[in-house]
Write a protein that holds these residues in place. Structure first.
Motif, PDB file in Angstrom:
ATOM      1  N   ILE A  67      -1.593   8.842  -0.247  1.00  0.00           N
ATOM      2  CA  ILE A  67      -1.343   7.716   0.710  1.00  0.00           C
ATOM      3  C   ILE A  67      -0.124   8.162   1.771  1.00  0.00           C
ATOM      4  O   ILE A  67      -0.072   7.811   2.818  1.00  0.00           O
ATOM      5  CB  ILE A  67      -1.033   6.454   0.182  1.00  0.00           C
ATOM      6  N   THR A  68       0.667   8.700   1.010  1.00  0.00           N
ATOM      7  CA  THR A  68       2.048   9.361   2.111  1.00  0.00           C
ATOM      8  C   THR A  68       1.499  10.329   2.897  1.00  0.00           C
ATOM      9  O   THR A  68       2.151  10.187   4.075  1.00  0.00           O
ATOM     10  CB  THR A  68       3.167   9.791   0.870  1.00  0.00           C
ATOM     11  N   MET A  69       0.800  10.962   2.588  1.00  0.00           N
ATOM     12  CA  MET A  69       0.244  12.131   3.560  1.00  0.00           C
ATOM     13  C   MET A  69      -0.634  11.409   4.626  1.00  0.00           C
ATOM     14  O   MET A  69      -0.357  11.913   5.960  1.00  0.00           O
ATOM     15  CB  MET A  69      -0.547  13.075   2.769  1.00  0.00           C
ATOM     16  N   GLN A  70      -1.284  10.585   4.324  1.00  0.00           N
ATOM     17  CA  GLN A  70      -1.919   9.725   5.487  1.00  0.00           C
ATOM     18  C   GLN A  70      -0.952   9.113   6.445  1.00  0.00           C
ATOM     19  O   GLN A  70      -1.154   9.007   7.816  1.00  0.00           O
ATOM     20  CB  GLN A  70      -2.851   8.637   4.927  1.00  0.00           C
ATOM     21  N   GLN A  71       0.083   8.819   6.088  1.00  0.00           N
ATOM     22  CA  GLN A  71       0.864   8.064   6.795  1.00  0.00           C
ATOM     23  C   GLN A  71       1.817   9.141   7.527  1.00  0.00           C
ATOM     24  O   GLN A  71       2.369   8.823   8.851  1.00  0.00           O
ATOM     25  CB  GLN A  71       2.120   7.142   5.992  1.00  0.00           C
ATOM     26  N   ARG A  99       0.725  -1.152  -0.112  1.00  0.00           N
ATOM     27  CA  ARG A  99      -0.090   0.087   0.170  1.00  0.00           C
ATOM     28  C   ARG A  99       0.675   1.329  -0.134  1.00  0.00           C
ATOM     29  O   ARG A  99       0.549   2.407  -0.673  1.00  0.00           O
ATOM     30  CB  ARG A  99      -0.815  -0.125   1.235  1.00  0.00           C
ATOM     31  N   GLN A 100       2.004   1.291   0.700  1.00  0.00           N
ATOM     32  CA  GLN A 100       2.795   2.523   0.805  1.00  0.00           C
ATOM     33  C   GLN A 100       3.410   2.889  -0.490  1.00  0.00           C
ATOM     34  O   GLN A 100       3.604   4.123  -0.786  1.00  0.00           O
ATOM     35  CB  GLN A 100       3.936   2.111   1.953  1.00  0.00           C
ATOM     36  N   SER A 101       3.823   1.849  -1.183  1.00  0.00           N
ATOM     37  CA  SER A 101       4.175   2.180  -2.679  1.00  0.00           C
ATOM     38  C   SER A 101       3.168   2.021  -3.767  1.00  0.00           C
ATOM     39  O   SER A 101       3.328   2.258  -4.828  1.00  0.00           O
ATOM     40  CB  SER A 101       5.049   0.885  -2.988  1.00  0.00           C
ATOM     41  N   LEU A 102       1.892   2.107  -3.096  1.00  0.00           N
ATOM     42  CA  LEU A 102       0.816   2.102  -4.074  1.00  0.00           C
ATOM     43  C   LEU A 102       0.761   0.779  -5.275  1.00  0.00           C
ATOM     44  O   LEU A 102       0.457   0.997  -6.381  1.00  0.00           O
ATOM     45  CB  LEU A 102       0.409   3.519  -4.952  1.00  0.00           C
ATOM     46  N   MET A 103       1.097  -0.254  -4.685  1.00  0.00           N
ATOM     47  CA  MET A 103       1.112  -1.483  -5.710  1.00  0.00           C
ATOM     48  C   MET A 103      -0.163  -2.237  -5.191  1.00  0.00           C
ATOM     49  O   MET A 103      -0.346  -3.068  -4.319  1.00  0.00           O
ATOM     50  CB  MET A 103       2.524  -2.366  -5.484  1.00  0.00           C
TER      51      MET A 103
END
Length: 768
Positions: free
Chosen positions: A159-163, A53-57
């Protein structure tokens, strides 16, 4: 989506988690209803199977059609392309189908029929078969990096901003522990900091200014150094600070941003350049919405979104993110953007304003503090050198920003202001109406919602021209009578009255001329008792007489209320007498409704005062949830025990035992000698300030018997060690509470409650 389909999707997610945990599959996580940015806007697919998920795969998307299959297929295509896939799944009533995106068409790749739908195990077995079928597609069906859409990168940013948001939020909330909860809006500041750092990273990467090797520990420093190599407008925009003293970037957030940098480099985000620019534009659009909503103007003050109109010459904002986004958009368009100023409206002067249209959003309801009051007074003396204003702490910022802007507006300049509607409800003799009557003309007023209006003004001497008041359901025209109090009444009534009542104004209910009065005429008492009259007084916020004998309105304001003329009042009294002959008294509202032939008058519902519902129960739940957790962390940190714990610092101290019944009170003190009295009346005597302090502290924390060193220097050392430990513990407690609770007041309540639970001296002792 229907509730039964939503529950079905959640059940599929539960089964998928079990398959991932115990089976052999490339998927590592399943997510229900994530928000995915697509060319159709935000789409929430029921299930997304993640490889990383972090790499949007993503490995697959599952949709549960509720009706129109074709519309669901289009949603599936948009969602799949935004996640870098060429396939997606629809789980239908009698079958499960895998769809393949080929060019502009969608083709069925595989069909899995649903056997025995009345057996729950059938669905689980079919899900296992589906995940097995997606294995190969998850690896081979991904879109090559050079063909990825801008929306893919937009989702990678989100997704990065969510983390990164969570750790940043905690760091910003901890700032309140250093100011004892005085800082406000820290959650908003944390969100701004997250966005600003992302824009900095993307800007430095887009214009190839980042060094090749960056470590997470010095990521923020490396990015700031790279920004110094950008063009002047971008440099200036990125130097704006959210707070004078900002917390350091948490390592967890730095690692997530560093991972984003590596992933963007792996996917060659900058190539082609147009795709990178589009992804940035979509990112900013996702933050602010439609970027074309702002009206054209030359100057924008506190805009809600970056102005992209070509007429913009100056943008003033207290949001560094908005200014950075504005500079980025101007750079992407290849043009020269407007001048950007980060700060407050009170720092703006007339020399910076063009003699053209000015747009401003003045909605800051936060109260003015003592230091801010001094700054406001200085600014207002410059904008209104011939006036002196009475400015008090606690008043809202927007009101004095409004007055300052009216002062620095150039002659014949046009203002378009989004402002609280209460600005027009100030008394007619108040400073706002005084300035508006002397220096401005009304062009248009638009009601945006129940609290805010859009106010169009021109700085010129007043006129008798009419202007429009725009409501959601209709447009009304108001004639300027040339009299500020009556103009105020006409505007407020036009904004608030229902159509049937508004149509009575000027006809059945004429405005009272300056030299007329209807208050003592027959029939006036009936009108005065009616809900219609009360409605007018409440809408106009008129003041009551201060005398005990009368409950009427101040005489000077009576003529601001539309009233039946003398002939109508006489007819009203006649109607009342006619109805009273039958032995029944008709209400004033029914009499007026009959007089005006308007049934709505008898059905007036007066505005209800809304009382805030008590939130004590909610507050108690928040405190209860965190109380035990934080207390356990404090125990792990260590709760100091005075004086026993500190006697180990001393080498063979000579101790003296003291016994008393708490609490202790000081009865006498002279030349270092003191006399204390306990709850039972017993006296404790001694010498030295440090001994007195130690005994009072021991009594305060509940001890009734204690051994203390006889040596004064040793006792002073113990007290200093104890103070130091208490300060450290209080700092840890404040950080834990402020970082986890949004409301400062609730955080302070929990701090006080936990401190009392630990039976420690009051914080005033070691703070002073």
């Amino acid at each position: 989506m229907p509730e039964h389909l939503r529950q079905f999707a959640e059940q599929l997610a539960v089964w998928t988690e079990a398959i991932i945990e115990f089976g052999r599959t490339p998927f590592r996580r399943v997510e229900t209803y994530p928000q995915i940015a697509t060319n159709q806007g935000i789409v929430e697919p029921p299930l997304v199977f993640w490889i990383n998920r972090q790499s949007l795969m993503a490995g697959g998307i599952l949709l549960v059609p509720a009706g129109d299959l074709q519309a669901e297929l289009e949603r599936g295509r948009s969602c799949a392309l935004a996640l870098g896939l060429r396939h997606f799944v629809t789980w239908e009533a009698s079958q499960v189908r895998i769809w393949q995106i080929v060019g502009d068409s969608i083709k069925e790749e595989r069909k899995l029929p649903l056997q025995a739908p009345d057996q729950p195990d059938t669905f689980r077995y079919l899900l296992e078969e589906l995940l097995d079928a997606l294995k190969l597609l998850a690896v081979l069906g991904a879109i090559p990096a050079q063909e990825l859409s801008p929306y893919y990168f937009n989702n990678l940013f989100l997704i990065t901003m969510q983390q990164t948001a969570g750790p940043l939020l905690q760091e910003y909330r901890r700032l309140r522990s250093e100011t004892d909860g005085q800082l406000n809006n820290l959650d908003e500041h944390a969100r701004e900091a997250n966005r600003l750092l992302l824009l900095k990273i993307l800007s430095a990467l887009l214009f190839s200014r980042l060094p090749e090797a960056i470590h997470p520990e010095n990521l923020e420093q490396s990015v700031n150094s790279a920004l110094a190599l950008l063009s002047a407008p971008l440099q200036e925009a990125f130097t704006c600070k959210i707070l004078p003293e900002e917390p350091a970037l948490p390592l967890e957030s730095a690692v997530a941003f560093h991972h984003l940098l590596l992933r963007l480099g792996q996917l060659s985000w900058q190539q082609p350049l147009q795709r990178a620019e589009t992804s940035l534009h979509e990112l900013i659009k996702g933050w602010y919405g439609d970027l074309s909503k702002l009206p054209p103007a030359a100057v924008y003050i506190y805009p809600a979104l970056p102005p992209i109109v070509t007429t913009a010459q100056l943008v003033l904002s207290d949001s560094p993110v908005l200014l950075a986004a504005q500079a980025m958009l101007a750079k992407l368009r290849g043009g020269v953007g407007p001048r950007l100023i980060c700060g407050q409206l009170l720092h703006l002067n007339s020399t910076l304003l063009a003699n053209e249209k000015i747009y401003a959003r003045l909605l800051n309801n936060s109260p003015i503090t003592g230091p801010q009051r001094h700054e406001h007074i200085i600014a207002l003396r410059k904008s209104w050198p011939s006036r002196r204003f009475k400015l008090n702490t606690g008043q809202a910022h927007w009101m004095w920003e409004f007055i300052h802007l009216l002062g620095i507006c150039p002659p014949h300049g046009e203002l378009e202001l989004e402002i609280p509607a209460v600005c027009l409800k100030t008394p007619a003799d108040d400073v706002i109406w005084s300035i508006l009557a002397e220096h401005f003309q009304f062009i248009r007023i638009e009601k945006l919602d129940e609290t805010n209006i859009l106010l169009n003004l021109r700085k010129a001497a007043g006129s008798d021209e009419s202007f429009e008041i725009i409501l959601p359901e209709e447009t009304r025209v108001v004639a300027d009578p040339g009299d500020p109090p009556q103009l105020r009444s006409r505007i407020l009534l036009s904004l608030a009255l229902p159509a049937d009542i508004f149509n009575l104004l000027g006809n059945e209910l004429p405005w009272v001329a300056e030299d007329e009065t209807t208050e003592r005429l027959p029939g006036w008492d009936i009108y005065n008792r009616s809900k219609l009259y009360r409605l007018f007084t409440e809408v106009l916020c008129l003041r009551k007489k201060s005398t005990k004998k009368s409950l009427g309105i101040v005489q000077s304001e009576c003529r601001d209320i539309p009233s039946p003329d003398a002939l109508q009042l006489k007819e009203l009294e006649t109607l009342a007498k006619m109805h009273s002959r039958g032995g029944k008294q008709a209400s004033a509202d029914r009499l007026l409704a009959e007089l005006f032939s308007c049934p709505a008058v008898a059905e007036i519902a007066l505005p209800q005062k809304i009382h805030a519902s008590p939130s004590a129960a909610t507050d108690a739940m928040i405190l209860a949830d965190l109380h035990d957790t934080i207390y356990e962390q404090l125990v792990v940190h260590g709760i100091p025990n005075f004086p026993e714990q500190y006697l180990y610092f001393l080498e063979k101290p000579e101790l003296q035992r003291y016994s008393f019944t708490p609490p202790l009170t000081v009865k006498d003190r002279l030349l270092g000698q003191f006399i204390l009295e306990d709850a039972s009346g017993r006296v404790v005597e001694g010498y030295g300030e440090e001994l007195e302090q130690a005994l009072l502290i021991c009594a305060e924390i509940g001890k009734d018997e204690v051994e203390l060193p006889q040596d004064r220097h040793q006792l002073t050392r113990l007290l200093s060690y104890y103070k130091k430990d208490l300060k450290g513990l209080y700092k840890v407690l404040s950080q834990l509470c402020y970082s986890r609770i949004e409301e400062s007041l609730l955080a302070r309540k929990l701090i006080k409650k936990l401190w009392q639970k630990m039976h420690l001296p009051a914080p005033t002792w070691f703070k002073n």
